[in-house]
Write a protein that holds these residues in place. Structure first.
Motif, PDB file in Angstrom:
ATOM      1  N   LEU A  30      -6.838-102.092-131.922  1.00 32.59           N
ATOM      2  CA  LEU A  30      -5.657-101.735-132.668  1.00 32.59           C
ATOM      3  C   LEU A  30      -5.071-102.672-133.709  1.00 32.59           C
ATOM      4  N   GLU A  31      -4.854-104.021-133.017  1.00 34.99           N
ATOM      5  CA  GLU A  31      -4.455-105.062-134.005  1.00 34.99           C
ATOM      6  C   GLU A  31      -5.322-105.506-135.044  1.00 34.99           C
ATOM      7  N   CYS A  73      -9.059 -99.528-145.907  1.00 37.70           N
ATOM      8  CA  CYS A  73      -8.846 -98.465-145.172  1.00 37.70           C
ATOM      9  C   CYS A  73     -10.060 -97.954-144.084  1.00 37.70           C
ATOM     10  N   ASP A  74     -11.229 -97.952-144.778  1.00 33.15           N
ATOM     11  CA  ASP A  74     -12.587 -97.427-144.033  1.00 33.15           C
ATOM     12  C   ASP A  74     -12.525 -98.234-142.764  1.00 33.15           C
ATOM     13  N   SER A  75     -12.592 -99.582-142.907  1.00 32.48           N
ATOM     14  CA  SER A  75     -12.538-100.415-141.802  1.00 32.48           C
ATOM     15  C   SER A  75     -11.526-100.430-140.808  1.00 32.48           C
ATOM     16  N   ALA A  76     -10.315-100.252-141.334  1.00 38.27           N
ATOM     17  CA  ALA A  76      -9.247 -99.820-140.364  1.00 38.27           C
ATOM     18  C   ALA A  76      -9.170 -98.502-139.753  1.00 38.27           C
ATOM     19  N   ILE A  77      -9.876 -97.624-140.314  1.00 37.89           N
ATOM     20  CA  ILE A  77     -10.097 -96.222-139.921  1.00 37.89           C
ATOM     21  C   ILE A  77     -11.069 -96.289-138.678  1.00 37.89           C
ATOM     22  N   LYS A  78     -12.079 -97.036-138.915  1.00 39.09           N
ATOM     23  CA  LYS A  78     -13.193 -97.369-137.964  1.00 39.09           C
ATOM     24  C   LYS A  78     -12.446 -97.992-136.561  1.00 39.09           C
ATOM     25  N   CYS A  79     -11.648 -98.901-136.704  1.00 40.50           N
ATOM     26  CA  CYS A  79     -10.961 -99.661-135.678  1.00 40.50           C
ATOM     27  C   CYS A  79     -10.120 -98.642-135.002  1.00 40.50           C
ATOM     28  N   PHE A  80      -9.355 -97.948-135.537  1.00 44.82           N
ATOM     29  CA  PHE A  80      -8.395 -97.052-134.828  1.00 44.82           C
ATOM     30  C   PHE A  80      -9.025 -96.051-134.126  1.00 44.82           C
ATOM     31  N   ASP A  81     -10.369 -95.611-134.562  1.00 50.51           N
ATOM     32  CA  ASP A  81     -10.982 -94.483-134.145  1.00 50.51           C
ATOM     33  C   ASP A  81     -11.762 -95.049-132.752  1.00 50.51           C
ATOM     34  N   THR A  82     -12.102 -96.479-132.809  1.00 55.02           N
ATOM     35  CA  THR A  82     -12.729 -97.064-131.763  1.00 55.02           C
ATOM     36  C   THR A  82     -11.524 -97.094-130.503  1.00 55.02           C
ATOM     37  N   ALA A  83     -10.747 -97.582-131.151  1.00 51.78           N
ATOM     38  CA  ALA A  83      -9.267 -97.819-130.063  1.00 51.78           C
ATOM     39  C   ALA A  83      -9.133 -96.477-129.476  1.00 51.78           C
ATOM     40  N   ILE A  84      -8.873 -95.276-130.195  1.00 54.95           N
ATOM     41  CA  ILE A  84      -8.709 -93.958-129.478  1.00 54.95           C
ATOM     42  C   ILE A  84      -9.888 -93.681-128.516  1.00 54.95           C
ATOM     43  N   SER A  85     -10.920 -93.950-129.022  1.00 54.50           N
ATOM     44  CA  SER A  85     -12.297 -93.491-128.006  1.00 54.50           C
ATOM     45  C   SER A  85     -12.231 -94.304-126.771  1.00 54.50           C
ATOM     46  N   ILE A  86     -11.730 -95.665-126.739  1.00 55.85           N
ATOM     47  CA  ILE A  86     -11.677 -96.411-125.751  1.00 55.85           C
ATOM     48  C   ILE A  86     -10.826 -95.961-124.863  1.00 55.85           C
ATOM     49  N   ASP A  87      -9.589 -95.618-125.282  1.00 54.00           N
ATOM     50  CA  ASP A  87      -8.233 -95.240-124.717  1.00 54.00           C
ATOM     51  C   ASP A  87      -7.881 -93.937-124.883  1.00 54.00           C
ATOM     52  N   TRP A  88      -8.610 -92.843-124.561  1.00 58.90           N
ATOM     53  CA  TRP A  88      -8.092 -91.576-124.954  1.00 58.90           C
ATOM     54  C   TRP A  88      -6.758 -91.199-124.104  1.00 58.90           C
ATOM     55  N   ALA A  89      -6.808 -91.490-122.736  1.00 58.97           N
ATOM     56  CA  ALA A  89      -5.773 -91.273-122.223  1.00 58.97           C
ATOM     57  C   ALA A  89      -4.434 -91.714-122.506  1.00 58.97           C
ATOM     58  N   PRO A 130       0.470 -95.925-131.025  1.00 61.23           N
ATOM     59  CA  PRO A 130       0.717 -95.406-132.435  1.00 61.23           C
ATOM     60  C   PRO A 130      -0.834 -95.460-133.031  1.00 61.23           C
ATOM     61  N   TYR A 131      -1.862 -95.176-132.300  1.00 57.07           N
ATOM     62  CA  TYR A 131      -3.339 -95.050-132.709  1.00 57.07           C
ATOM     63  C   TYR A 131      -3.254 -93.945-133.979  1.00 57.07           C
ATOM     64  N   PHE A 132      -3.012 -92.853-133.519  1.00 59.19           N
ATOM     65  CA  PHE A 132      -3.043 -91.723-134.518  1.00 59.19           C
ATOM     66  C   PHE A 132      -2.112 -91.839-135.628  1.00 59.19           C
ATOM     67  N   LEU A 133      -1.019 -92.462-135.619  1.00 58.74           N
ATOM     68  CA  LEU A 133      -0.091 -92.844-136.791  1.00 58.74           C
ATOM     69  C   LEU A 133      -0.749 -94.022-137.555  1.00 58.74           C
ATOM     70  N   CYS A 134      -1.244 -95.041-136.903  1.00 57.18           N
ATOM     71  CA  CYS A 134      -2.022 -95.894-138.138  1.00 57.18           C
ATOM     72  C   CYS A 134      -3.029 -95.417-138.691  1.00 57.18           C
ATOM     73  N   ARG A 135      -4.049 -94.467-137.934  1.00 56.55           N
ATOM     74  CA  ARG A 135      -5.198 -93.695-138.371  1.00 56.55           C
ATOM     75  C   ARG A 135      -4.815 -92.929-139.364  1.00 56.55           C
ATOM     76  N   GLU A 183      -5.582 -89.510-148.626  1.00 54.70           N
ATOM     77  CA  GLU A 183      -5.899 -88.208-147.875  1.00 54.70           C
ATOM     78  C   GLU A 183      -5.020 -87.966-147.183  1.00 54.70           C
ATOM     79  N   GLU A 184      -4.177 -86.973-147.437  1.00 57.07           N
ATOM     80  CA  GLU A 184      -2.912 -86.553-146.794  1.00 57.07           C
ATOM     81  C   GLU A 184      -3.030 -85.943-145.561  1.00 57.07           C
ATOM     82  N   GLY A 185      -4.289 -85.169-145.338  1.00 59.90           N
ATOM     83  CA  GLY A 185      -4.317 -84.267-143.977  1.00 59.90           C
ATOM     84  C   GLY A 185      -3.988 -85.012-142.775  1.00 59.90           C
ATOM     85  N   PRO A 186      -4.460 -86.123-142.126  1.00 66.48           N
ATOM     86  CA  PRO A 186      -3.978 -86.815-141.246  1.00 66.48           C
ATOM     87  C   PRO A 186      -2.498 -87.022-140.594  1.00 66.48           C
ATOM     88  N   ILE A 187      -1.916 -87.486-141.975  1.00 66.38           N
ATOM     89  CA  ILE A 187      -0.433 -87.714-141.827  1.00 66.38           C
ATOM     90  C   ILE A 187       0.486 -86.600-141.766  1.00 66.38           C
TER      91      ILE A 187
END
Length: 181
Positions: free
Chosen positions: A1-2, A13-29, A37-42, A51-55
């Motif tokens: 996340l950090e 942004c692309d590197s950030a998204i990869k980090c957030f997706d990795t954090a989510i996949s590691i810590d789904w629960a 704030p994983y999904f918010l940061c993503r 790209e406005e879809g996720p927000i």
């Protein structure tokens, strides 16, 4: 996340998204937007990319959760469905929609088959690593009167649930064995 936040601050942004997706996949629960704030940061990284879809999805999700708490179930369903359309990778929207279909206090909104469809989608997005998504799928099968599957999924959820959730899942298993959703 950090690390993702550092990339986001640099506009990478692309590197950030990869980090957030990795954090989510590691810590789904703990990826629930109410916990981390994983999904918010993503979503902010996607927004920075234009790209406005996720927000927008996250905003719909939050509106759906609020509507559900206020007993506005039809509005909640519509918000969750719209959140899924806006960001198909945001697994909490189909999970919460499935939970609503499986457990809504107003029986006219319960629909086991729809619950199974949305819960299965959430489990697939999380690659079957999030115990609470599997627990939702279990409740969905119970609502559809498929108690054998409900028990099977509940046992699977129990195997990966945190210790503080074991008693709750075991109570579900006992209820499903007595054929009660």
């Amino acid at each position: 996340l950090e690390e993702g936040v550092r990339f986001l601050k640099k506009g990478q942004c692309d590197s950030a998204i990869k980090c957030f997706d990795t954090a989510i996949s590691i810590d789904w629960a703990n990826s629930d937007p109410a916990k981390q704030p994983y999904f918010l940061c993503r979503a902010k990284a996607f927004e920075l990319k234009g790209e406005e879809g996720p927000i927008s999805s996250l905003a719909e999700y939050n509106e759906g959760a609020l509507a559900r708490k206020q007993g506005q179930y039809q509005r909640s369903i519509a918000c969750y469905e719209h959140a899924i359309e806006l960001d198909p990778a945001f697994a909490w929207a189909p999970n919460n929609l499935a939970w609503l279909y499986a457990t809504c206090v107003e029986s006219r909104y319960r629909n086991g088959q729809k619950a199974i469809r949305y819960a299965t989608s959430a489990c697939e997005i999380s690659t079957w690593h999030c115990w609470s998504f599997i627990d939702t799928l279990s409740a969905a099968h119970a609502e559809a009167n498929d108690f054998a599957s409900a028990i099977s999924y509940a046992e699977r959820a129990l195997a990966i649930a945190p210790p503080e959730k074991h008693e709750e899942v075991q109570e579900n298993i006992a209820r499903f064995r007595s054929r009660r959703p």
